[in-house]
Design a protein around this motif. Sequence first.
Motif, PDB file in Angstrom:
ATOM      1  N   MET A 120      11.021  -0.759   8.920  1.00 26.50           N
ATOM      2  CA  MET A 120      10.366   0.360   8.254  1.00 26.50           C
ATOM      3  C   MET A 120      11.395   1.414   7.840  1.00 26.50           C
ATOM      4  SD  MET A 120       7.073  -0.190   8.116  1.00 26.50           S
ATOM      5  CE  MET A 120       5.794  -1.220   8.853  1.00 26.50           C
ATOM      6  N   GLN A 121      11.274   1.873   6.599  1.00 33.48           N
ATOM      7  CA  GLN A 121      12.158   2.912   6.079  1.00 33.48           C
ATOM      8  C   GLN A 121      11.322   4.090   5.595  1.00 33.48           C
ATOM      9  OE1 GLN A 121      15.425   3.006   6.116  1.00 33.48           O
ATOM     10  NE2 GLN A 121      15.779   0.906   6.858  1.00 33.48           N
ATOM     11  N   PRO A 122      11.593   5.310   6.102  1.00 32.17           N
ATOM     12  CA  PRO A 122      10.848   6.479   5.637  1.00 32.17           C
ATOM     13  C   PRO A 122      11.023   6.667   4.127  1.00 32.17           C
ATOM     14  CG  PRO A 122      12.130   6.992   7.600  1.00 32.17           C
ATOM     15  CD  PRO A 122      12.593   5.655   7.129  1.00 32.17           C
ATOM     16  N   GLY A 123       9.998   7.207   3.499  1.00 30.03           N
ATOM     17  CA  GLY A 123      10.066   7.446   2.061  1.00 30.03           C
ATOM     18  C   GLY A 123       9.095   8.523   1.653  1.00 30.03           C
ATOM     19  N   ASP A 124       8.960   8.728   0.346  1.00 31.38           N
ATOM     20  CA  ASP A 124       8.143   9.817  -0.190  1.00 31.38           C
ATOM     21  C   ASP A 124       6.695   9.392  -0.427  1.00 31.38           C
ATOM     22  OD1 ASP A 124      10.311  11.558  -0.268  1.00 31.38           O
ATOM     23  OD2 ASP A 124      10.853  10.984  -2.317  1.00 31.38           O
ATOM     24  N   ILE A 125       5.794  10.321  -0.170  1.00 29.76           N
ATOM     25  CA  ILE A 125       4.412  10.229  -0.618  1.00 29.76           C
ATOM     26  C   ILE A 125       4.292  11.157  -1.820  1.00 29.76           C
ATOM     27  CG2 ILE A 125       1.993  10.645  -0.066  1.00 29.76           C
ATOM     28  CD1 ILE A 125       2.632  10.144   2.847  1.00 29.76           C
ATOM     29  N   GLY A 157       4.826  14.630   0.780  1.00 28.85           N
ATOM     30  CA  GLY A 157       5.159  14.428   2.188  1.00 28.85           C
ATOM     31  C   GLY A 157       5.993  13.179   2.361  1.00 28.85           C
ATOM     32  N   GLN A 158       6.146  12.783   3.608  1.00 31.62           N
ATOM     33  CA  GLN A 158       6.944  11.613   3.950  1.00 31.62           C
ATOM     34  C   GLN A 158       6.086  10.587   4.689  1.00 31.62           C
ATOM     35  OE1 GLN A 158      10.545  11.297   3.345  1.00 31.62           O
ATOM     36  NE2 GLN A 158       9.912  12.912   1.911  1.00 31.62           N
ATOM     37  N   HIS A 159       6.416   9.326   4.502  1.00 28.53           N
ATOM     38  CA  HIS A 159       5.755   8.257   5.250  1.00 28.53           C
ATOM     39  C   HIS A 159       6.801   7.535   6.105  1.00 28.53           C
ATOM     40  CE1 HIS A 159       7.534   5.066   2.801  1.00 28.53           C
ATOM     41  NE2 HIS A 159       7.207   5.753   1.720  1.00 28.53           N
ATOM     42  N   PRO A 160       6.388   6.896   7.195  1.00 26.96           N
ATOM     43  CA  PRO A 160       7.334   6.200   8.073  1.00 26.96           C
ATOM     44  C   PRO A 160       7.756   4.837   7.547  1.00 26.96           C
ATOM     45  CG  PRO A 160       5.129   5.979   8.939  1.00 26.96           C
ATOM     46  CD  PRO A 160       5.028   6.912   7.765  1.00 26.96           C
ATOM     47  N   GLY A 161       7.029   4.319   6.545  1.00 24.43           N
ATOM     48  CA  GLY A 161       7.306   3.003   5.982  1.00 24.43           C
ATOM     49  C   GLY A 161       6.157   2.610   5.084  1.00 24.43           C
ATOM     50  N   SER A 162       6.442   2.290   3.833  1.00 28.98           N
ATOM     51  CA  SER A 162       5.364   2.019   2.871  1.00 28.98           C
ATOM     52  C   SER A 162       4.555   0.783   3.234  1.00 28.98           C
ATOM     53  CB  SER A 162       5.950   1.856   1.459  1.00 28.98           C
ATOM     54  OG  SER A 162       6.836   0.748   1.413  1.00 28.98           O
TER      55      SER A 162
END
Length: 396
Positions: A216-221, A230-235
């Motif tokens: 899992m790679q954090p990314g943008d919402i 915001g940020q997500h922990p993994g799409s």
Amino acid sequence: MKILAAMSGGVDSAVAAARAVEAGHDVVGVHLALSRMPGTLRTGSRGCCTIEDSMDARRVCDQLGIPFYVWDFSERFKEDVVDDFVSEYEHGRTPNPCMRCNEKIKFAALLEKAVALGFDAVVTGHYAKVISDEAGNRELHRAATWAKDQSYVLGVLTHEQLKHAWFPLADTPSKDLVRAEAAERGFSVAKKPDSYDICFIPEGDTRAWLEEHIEMQPGDIKDTEGNVLGQHPGSHAYTVGQRKGLAIGRPAPDGKPRFVLEIRPKTNEVIVGSRDLLDIDEIRGIRTTWAGLPVAEVADFLAQQPRLGARSAEFDITAQVRAHADPVASTAHMEWVEDDEAEDGAGLRLEVVVGIKEELRGVSPGQTLVMYQGTRVLGQATINRAYSLKRADIAA
């Protein structure tokens, strides 16, 4: 006939096997060992391939006086179902592993082995019906009772597979009657709970399971205009139509809840927006198969030379995108489109294009589209794209 009864360990397959025996056929029961951890034992029934299920299947076969075997398909199950499940999520799609299991395991690997061993047909406890047309061609139809119909999950069956498929519960009007019959026969599985959830995710927590199998790679919402919310922990942990768990922290300008509209694995972004943007006007499906002979419009088209932009005549269908969803009135046609990754060297991909006439929301790439005409299952495709005219201006 020489019949192979696929015994899941549940009440439906038990009664199906009993009816085959009662009809005078030479029946052999087989349970598929699909787990790579054979010591797994779950209380009750959340899946269909545990040691507990195997023992239940054996007891039924003993009572019926028929041979019983366990066939180990665990390696093929891992490759064709589990690994495919992970791969689909890695590509931002939401797969249906039960469809893949029916396609690759229960009606491909199992049937292939059964025919090679001289069996005439495979019997399962699914609620669906196989009938023959005037020319003797086999067709798949919905079961007699809509509430128990399972034709959707059998939409992956091919013309050849239908020749060797038998569903004895097709005309049974209720599950209560099946349970009552099982009790009369003295089967201990008469009151066994139905299987549900994904069998290889025993706790039913898909997100936690994916976190163990996908990095899992954090990314943008982002919203539909490209603004970062915001940020997500993994799409990979999200799916189209999801509302809960977005953790954006601030409401939409109109105060209404947001929903996941798209998952973009290449940029690791999750796109959210209002509920009305989940409406679908068109679905494009790939890897199409036909349950029986294809309809005339498709057969005529497939007989022609592949050519970019060529399309079949349009035909009416009802489209179903989930096992328990209502079908919606639609039209469909086949079309050759450009595909640089095509392995045939022609650079073309065949798609089924479905135009939706009624309200349909929250359709995700990776889901299975099953096409019907009346009660007949025409075939299925994996959804590659679900499109809405209202979403044409979503920022890339």
